[in-house]
Write a protein that holds these residues in place. Structure first.
Motif, short mmCIF file in Angstrom:
data_model
loop_
_atom_site.label_atom_id
_atom_site.label_comp_id
_atom_site.label_asym_id
_atom_site.label_seq_id
_atom_site.Cartn_x
_atom_site.Cartn_y
_atom_site.Cartn_z
N VAL A 91 38.13 42.47 34.97
CA VAL A 91 36.68 42.52 35.10
C VAL A 91 36.22 43.97 35.19
CG1 VAL A 91 36.49 40.25 36.19
CG2 VAL A 91 36.78 42.27 37.62
N SER A 92 35.00 44.20 34.77
CA SER A 92 34.41 45.53 34.86
C SER A 92 33.61 45.62 36.15
CB SER A 92 33.51 45.77 33.65
OG SER A 92 32.95 47.06 33.72
N GLU A 93 33.99 46.54 37.00
CA GLU A 93 33.29 46.75 38.28
C GLU A 93 33.08 48.25 38.47
OE1 GLU A 93 35.61 44.99 41.41
OE2 GLU A 93 35.12 42.94 40.79
N ASN A 94 31.84 48.63 38.70
CA ASN A 94 31.53 50.05 38.96
C ASN A 94 32.09 50.97 37.89
OD1 ASN A 94 30.24 49.29 41.40
ND2 ASN A 94 32.24 49.28 42.42
N VAL A 98 39.07 46.33 36.60
CA VAL A 98 39.84 45.88 37.75
C VAL A 98 40.62 44.63 37.34
CG1 VAL A 98 39.69 45.02 40.12
CG2 VAL A 98 38.11 46.79 39.33
N LYS A 100 42.53 41.22 38.25
CA LYS A 100 42.53 40.20 39.29
C LYS A 100 43.49 39.10 38.87
CE LYS A 100 38.03 41.18 41.19
NZ LYS A 100 36.82 40.62 41.77
#
Length: 124
Positions: A91-94, A98, A100
């Motif tokens: 997933v794309s975070e900030n 990331v 998972k």
């Protein structure tokens, strides 16, 4: 194992069964601190562009026995349990990617979708 474009894969007439893994609760995705490889990072970056359609690998099984939903569910559940990549998402975070992972193999359910009538599969 062999790779074949799915539209070129010869399918006999029969009934189509679709098994799609589902994570029942989004919180079951546990953060995984391992960084992505450079190739995986590049793939994720490309997949975010509007012109990229992504990619995936489908699987087809030819089993010379009567169909058994129970046996197939056991096979797929075992396959997912043994291959962490099948229980991993990115997933794309900030502005970063990331990883998972679902660590509990029983967290993956496999709802079944079957066609209601015999199907003649044709390629275009």
């Amino acid at each position: 194992m062999e790779y074949t474009e799915l539209d070129q894969y010869p399918l006999p007439s029969g009934q189509l069964t679709s098994w799609t893994p589902v994570i029942s609760t989004p919180t079951q995705w546990a953060p995984d601190p391992r960084p992505l490889t450079s190739a995986h990072h590049e793939h994720c970056t490309r997949a975010q562009t509007p012109t990229e359609h992504g990619s995936w690998i489908g699987s087809a099984f030819r089993i010379d026995r009567p169909y058994s939903a129970s046996a197939m569910r056991t096979l797929i559940t075992t396959w997912f349990a043994r291959h962490e990549a099948l229980r991993t998402t990115i997933v794309s975070e900030n502005d970063t990617f990331v990883r998972k992972t679902v660590t509990a193999t029983d967290a993956v359910a496999f709802p079944v979708t079957r066609t209601t009538q015999q199907t003649k599969f044709e390629t275009s």
